[in-house]
Design a protein around this motif. Structure first.
Motif, PDB file in Angstrom:
ATOM      1  N   ILE A   1     -17.352  16.004  22.364  1.00 17.54           N
ATOM      2  CA  ILE A   1     -18.247  15.546  23.435  1.00 17.54           C
ATOM      3  C   ILE A   1     -18.587  16.694  24.376  1.00 17.54           C
ATOM      4  O   ILE A   1     -19.469  16.556  25.223  1.00 17.54           O
ATOM      5  N   TRP A   2     -17.907  17.825  24.227  1.00 22.58           N
ATOM      6  CA  TRP A   2     -18.092  18.968  25.106  1.00 22.58           C
ATOM      7  C   TRP A   2     -18.889  20.058  24.410  1.00 22.58           C
ATOM      8  O   TRP A   2     -18.832  20.223  23.196  1.00 22.58           O
TER       9      TRP A   2
ATOM     10  N   ARG B   1     -18.345  35.004  39.055  1.00 19.60           N
ATOM     11  CA  ARG B   1     -19.274  35.848  39.801  1.00 19.60           C
ATOM     12  C   ARG B   1     -18.563  36.733  40.813  1.00 19.60           C
ATOM     13  O   ARG B   1     -19.024  37.836  41.122  1.00 19.60           O
ATOM     14  N   GLU B   2     -17.462  36.293  41.329  1.00 17.08           N
ATOM     15  CA  GLU B   2     -16.775  37.040  42.378  1.00 17.08           C
ATOM     16  C   GLU B   2     -16.217  38.358  41.877  1.00 17.08           C
ATOM     17  O   GLU B   2     -16.347  39.397  42.535  1.00 17.08           O
ATOM     18  N   ASP B   3     -15.577  38.361  40.713  1.00 17.30           N
ATOM     19  CA  ASP B   3     -14.949  39.579  40.210  1.00 17.30           C
ATOM     20  C   ASP B   3     -15.371  39.962  38.792  1.00 17.30           C
ATOM     21  O   ASP B   3     -14.904  40.965  38.255  1.00 17.30           O
ATOM     22  N   GLY B   4     -16.245  39.170  38.170  1.00 18.61           N
ATOM     23  CA  GLY B   4     -16.717  39.489  36.825  1.00 18.61           C
ATOM     24  C   GLY B   4     -15.722  39.211  35.729  1.00 18.61           C
ATOM     25  O   GLY B   4     -15.927  39.640  34.585  1.00 18.61           O
ATOM     26  N   SER B   5     -14.630  38.529  36.021  1.00 17.94           N
ATOM     27  CA  SER B   5     -13.628  38.230  35.000  1.00 17.94           C
ATOM     28  C   SER B   5     -14.152  37.190  34.020  1.00 17.94           C
ATOM     29  O   SER B   5     -14.999  36.352  34.363  1.00 17.94           O
ATOM     30  N   ASN B   6     -13.599  37.235  32.790  1.00 16.43           N
ATOM     31  CA  ASN B   6     -14.044  36.303  31.751  1.00 16.43           C
ATOM     32  C   ASN B   6     -13.424  34.928  31.944  1.00 16.43           C
ATOM     33  O   ASN B   6     -12.314  34.785  32.458  1.00 16.43           O
ATOM     34  N   CYS B   7     -14.157  33.924  31.494  1.00 10.86           N
ATOM     35  CA  CYS B   7     -13.666  32.557  31.547  1.00 10.86           C
ATOM     36  C   CYS B   7     -14.393  31.749  30.471  1.00 10.86           C
ATOM     37  O   CYS B   7     -15.242  32.275  29.741  1.00 10.86           O
ATOM     38  N   SER B   8     -14.052  30.483  30.375  1.00  8.50           N
ATOM     39  CA  SER B   8     -14.737  29.547  29.479  1.00  8.50           C
ATOM     40  C   SER B   8     -15.201  28.352  30.303  1.00  8.50           C
ATOM     41  O   SER B   8     -14.547  27.972  31.290  1.00  8.50           O
ATOM     42  N   ILE B   9     -16.325  27.762  29.911  1.00  6.23           N
ATOM     43  CA  ILE B   9     -16.897  26.638  30.656  1.00  6.23           C
ATOM     44  C   ILE B   9     -17.160  25.489  29.684  1.00  6.23           C
ATOM     45  O   ILE B   9     -17.897  25.648  28.699  1.00  6.23           O
ATOM     46  N   PHE B  10     -16.513  24.343  29.945  1.00  9.55           N
ATOM     47  CA  PHE B  10     -16.782  23.120  29.190  1.00  9.55           C
ATOM     48  C   PHE B  10     -17.864  22.345  29.942  1.00  9.55           C
ATOM     49  O   PHE B  10     -17.695  22.022  31.124  1.00  9.55           O
ATOM     50  N   SER B  11     -18.932  22.049  29.241  1.00 11.42           N
ATOM     51  CA  SER B  11     -20.072  21.361  29.860  1.00 11.42           C
ATOM     52  C   SER B  11     -20.307  20.009  29.183  1.00 11.42           C
ATOM     53  O   SER B  11     -20.289  19.913  27.938  1.00 11.42           O
ATOM     54  N   PHE B  12     -20.517  18.992  30.008  1.00  8.76           N
ATOM     55  CA  PHE B  12     -20.828  17.654  29.487  1.00  8.76           C
ATOM     56  C   PHE B  12     -22.088  17.152  30.181  1.00  8.76           C
ATOM     57  O   PHE B  12     -22.139  17.052  31.414  1.00  8.76           O
ATOM     58  N   GLU B  13     -23.124  16.868  29.368  1.00 13.28           N
ATOM     59  CA  GLU B  13     -24.394  16.349  29.880  1.00 13.28           C
ATOM     60  C   GLU B  13     -24.340  14.818  29.832  1.00 13.28           C
ATOM     61  O   GLU B  13     -24.277  14.215  28.765  1.00 13.28           O
ATOM     62  N   ILE B  14     -24.383  14.215  30.984  1.00 12.22           N
ATOM     63  CA  ILE B  14     -24.242  12.753  31.070  1.00 12.22           C
ATOM     64  C   ILE B  14     -25.421  12.048  30.434  1.00 12.22           C
ATOM     65  O   ILE B  14     -25.253  11.066  29.684  1.00 12.22           O
ATOM     66  N   ALA B  15     -26.602  12.528  30.686  1.00 13.58           N
ATOM     67  CA  ALA B  15     -27.791  11.850  30.152  1.00 13.58           C
ATOM     68  C   ALA B  15     -27.833  11.899  28.634  1.00 13.58           C
ATOM     69  O   ALA B  15     -28.324  10.956  27.975  1.00 13.58           O
TER      70      ALA B  15
END
Length: 799
Positions: free
Chosen positions: A33-34, A42-56
């Motif tokens: 579902i993700w 943005r603050e320090d440029g460190s890497n991360c991962s983003i889980f996104s869920f579109e409700i519509a």
């Protein structure tokens, strides 16, 4: 395409609250579902991962997304995905986490080693046990798609869409469990038959136990279907018994995750591995006892290269550095740090290791200092010249003056490692000063190693001072009472011969080596012969292109040859020509003077005042005959001036002016300093005495004293004597005046002190007695052939 993704991400972010993370590339996932994106903070440029869920786009799965968001916020465990930030709005849900990579990627590439698989399964099993027992919950979605790996290589558990507390009758898992993608493939047999409410009629951990068995099969085989449950294909044999019990169709007979973990952790079982022990011990390394820490470090040292490098870099290395700097890890922990650091990139080394290294070099702990110096070769290539010269070297040199010999010795050995990173100014200035101190160290091994060190770094020394430094240092070592120090000096001279000029080799190096030829130790004598041969061969090669002589051609020299100059026809022996030439010229010179005196004595005797002392000019000698021309010949009467016949062989013996013979031939020996010769009679005086031994012994002044007046030549006695006082010329002149008034000339009384016996010349008219003053002895330098006091070389000629 990248521009489109950025635009979409910006548009999504604009719909809700501020989200301080930027979206990157989309990451492929199993059905979920993700939508997973790579991102940056943005603050320090460190890497991360983003889980996104579109409700519509997926409104039916909204309860699952909200449940996952809630559980990730509230559930805290090292094996659970670390959440950085979350945002929920009417249109989307964003969850920012640590940077993750789906485990599915590694499974597809089959890049998971058996040891890493056991380590990862152990971490997941611990997390599931925590959920089942401590949290009294059911995960309900355990599969490869729910597991992720971090930058450190650790396995983290996600997929919390249906994670529910069994005490909650309205839990999401009972109502929405079937909405989870691929739920039918991984569902245990009881749920496939009776639906998700069957969880209430069985042990709540039974679902997760079955899913853990499916996860094990999928990791080792790449995929899983319900009919493969319990098969042992590609699964390590040590896992077979426990794995089969996890896949038991009967939920009540199924092995719980807690029991599975317990069985695997027993001594010799499948979870009893060094890597798992490391994982267990590294996080609390700082609070372990000394015995526990030593055992842990021993296990860590035995790890092979099969283990995940990222884990060592991200997890183990920081803990070890903290243990070394603050937790008492000691040299063993630092040795492991350097072992891991060899696999780091230069950027990671500068960021993670270098700051700690610079602080450790300033640590006064001698054990840490010695460990740093021992491991310096492993890190020197990673260090810039500026860092070594400006930050590390000033800390290292304190070890040269440490009271512990082991620190001084290790510091000395480290010079060979860092020499290429030091500036010329540092090498020829501060470093040589410290090496001069270690050359005088009380420990013979340190003195020996200093000599070896200088021999190896000779090419890095400044050209202007290199030969001076090396000759001074090696010459001193050749006199060292320690046999190996002398041997090291001889070997160092052998390998550094190219750095010495031909003149230095002949005049400074060879004289220093020669005493070693008769050393009491055969080892030194043999090495001295080898070293001597190196320099002899070098000198032979150097003189091949030298002219045969530096003298001008014979036709360009006016007059007769000087005394002591060998002629080709007279060079039968190396010494014969010198002796014969001297005697011939001496007799010739004496004969000329005597014949001239006899010829001119008659007419001069009548006109010359008989009572006036002679004031004839001094007879000089050539510079080449200065040590020989210390003899006496009969002087002419005062009335007859000395005449010289240019055609005689004596002309060349006396022709040179005295100004050219001020002891110049001895000036070249002055550099040798004062000698310890106790004999006051010089070599030339001895030769003079032997030449004139056939003359009269009546003269008591065997060795004439010096006078500031111009003396005449007097006869030498075979019995040298000198009372050390000045000649009494004034008293003698007064006596002569009184005798003249009384009409008495001559007399049988002795002459005043400092004057030779008179020489009489008989003529036809009358007999005249003429007093002749003695010739002064030219002051000679004492030649000291003894080596200078060792104290003079302590500083290597003023380093």
């Amino acid at each position: 395409m990248d521009f489109l993704k950025s635009a979409v991400a910006s548009a999504m972010a604009a719909k809700g609250p501020p989200f301080p993370y930027s979206f990157g590339d989309k990451v492929d996932l199993d059905p979920s579902i993700w939508t997973l994106y790579n991102g940056t903070r943005r603050e320090d440029g460190s890497n991360c991962s983003i889980f996104s869920f579109e409700i519509a786009a997926n409104r039916t799965a909204l309860p699952l997304a909200r449940n996952a968001l809630k559980k990730l916020r509230t559930l805290r465990h090292p094996g659970v995905i670390k959440v950085l930030d979350t945002v929920e709005s009417e249109t989307y849900i964003y969850i920012a986490t640590e940077h993750l990579v789906p485990l599915r990627w590694h499974v597809k590439r089959k890049s998971i080693s058996p040891e890493t698989a056991k380590w990862g399964l152990y971490s997941i099993a611990r997390t599931v046990k925590f959920i089942n027992d401590e949290a009294s919950s059911v995960h309900g979605n355990l599969k490869v798609a729910s597991v992720y790996t971090t930058e450190s290589g650790e396995w983290k558990l996600g997929g919390f869409e249906v994670l529910s507390n069994v005490k909650d009758d309205e839990a999401v898992i009972y109502t929405y469990g079937s909405l989870v993608p691929d739920s039918g493939r991984y569902a245990p047999p009881e749920l496939a038959k009776s639906g998700w409410d069957a969880i209430k009629r069985s042990p709540h951990s039974a679902v997760d136990a079955y899913d853990l068995g499916a996860l094990i099969f999928e990791i080792f085989n790449g995929s899983f279907t319900s009919d493969q449950a319990g098969q042992t294909k590609n699964i390590p044999p040590s896992l077979h018994p426990s794995y089969k019990r996890l896949a038991n169709p009967n939920p009540k007979a199924r092995l719980t995750v807690a029991h599975f973990l317990e069985q695997g952790s027993r001594n010799g079982s499948f979870f009893d591995t060094p890597l798992i022990k490391l994982t267990e011990g590294v996080e609390n390394l700082g609070v372990k006892t000394e015995e526990e820490r030593e055992a842990f470090l021993d296990d860590l040292d035995q790890l092979t290269d099969d283990f995940p490098e990222d884990f060592f870099k991200m997890k183990v290395l920081p803990e070890l550095l903290k243990s070394v700097e603050f937790g008492g890890g000691g040299p063993k922990a630092f040795g492991l740090v350097m072992k891991i650091a060899t696999k780091l990139s230069n950027e990671d080394f500068d960021a993670k290791v270098l700051p700690v290294l610079l602080r450790l070099f300033g640590n006064p702990d001698r054990a840490i200092r010695v460990c740093l110096l021992d491991n310096l070769p492993l890190m020197i290539d990673r260090l810039s010249q500026k860092t070594v010269n400006d930050k590390i070297f000033p800390q290292i040199v304190t070890g040269f003056t440490d009271i512990a010999p082991v620190v001084r010795e290790q510091t000395l050995k480290s010079v060979l490692t860092i020499i290429t990173k030091l500036s010329d100014r540092t090498i020829n200035g501060e470093l040589l000063k410290y090496l001069a101190k270690t050359a005088n160290d009380e420990q013979p091994g340190i003195r020996t190693n200093t000599t070896i060190c200088l021999g190896k770094i000779a090419k890095h020394l400044g050209i202007s001072s290199r030969s001076k430094v090396l000759i001074a240092a090696f010459s001193r070592s050749l006199r060292d009472p320690f046999i190996h120090a002398r041997n090291a000096a001889l070997m160092a001279l052998s390998v550094t011969s190219e750095h010495f000029s031909d003149e230095d080799c002949a005049t400074r190096v060879l004289p220093a080596i020669c005493p070693s030829l008769i050393d009491k130790e055969k080892l030194i004598r043999d090495q001295a012969v080898k070293t001597l041969d190196v320099y002899v061969q070098k000198i032979k090669k150097a003189v091949e292109n030298m002219p045969e002589t530096a003298l001008p051609p014979e036709n360009s020299v006016s007059g007769n040859p000087r005394m002591g100059t060998p002629q080709p026809e007279a060079a039968a022996g190396w010494a014969g020509w010198a002796i014969s030439s001297f005697t011939n010229k001496l007799s010739a010179a004496a004969g000329d003077i005597t014949s001239s005196n006899v010829a001119s004595s008659a007419p001069a005797a009548a006109s010359a005042p008989p009572s006036r002392p002679s004031t004839a000019a001094p007879i000089t000698s050539t510079s080449s005959a200065s040590p020989l021309h210390r003899q006496a010949v009969k002087s002419p009467p005062p009335s007859a001036p000395l005449t010289r016949n240019p055609s005689t062989t004596g002309e060349s013996f006396f022709a040179d002016d005295d100004s050219n013979d001020d002891g110049a031939e001895f000036d070249a020996w002055g550099d040798m300093g004062a000698m310890d010769d106790d004999d006051d009679v010089t070599t030339s005086n001895k030769m003079t005495a032997s030449v004139t031994s056939n003359q009269s012994n009546d003269n008591p002044f065997a060795e004439p004293s010096s006078s500031k007046k111009n003396p005449a030549v007097t006869t030498a006695s075979t019995k040298p004597f000198d009372d050390g006082s000045e000649p009494d010329f004034a008293g003698w002149l007064a006596q002569q005046a009184e005798k003249k008034k009384g009409g008495v000339l001559g007399g049988s009384k002795a002459l005043p002190k400092g004057l030779s016996k008179t020489t009489t010349t008989t003529t036809a008219a009358k007999k005249t007695t003429v007093p002749v003053k003695s010739k002064p002895v030219v002051a000679k330098k004492k030649i000291n052939t003894k080596l200078k006091d060792e104290d003079g070389d302590d500083g290597w000629d003023g380093w």
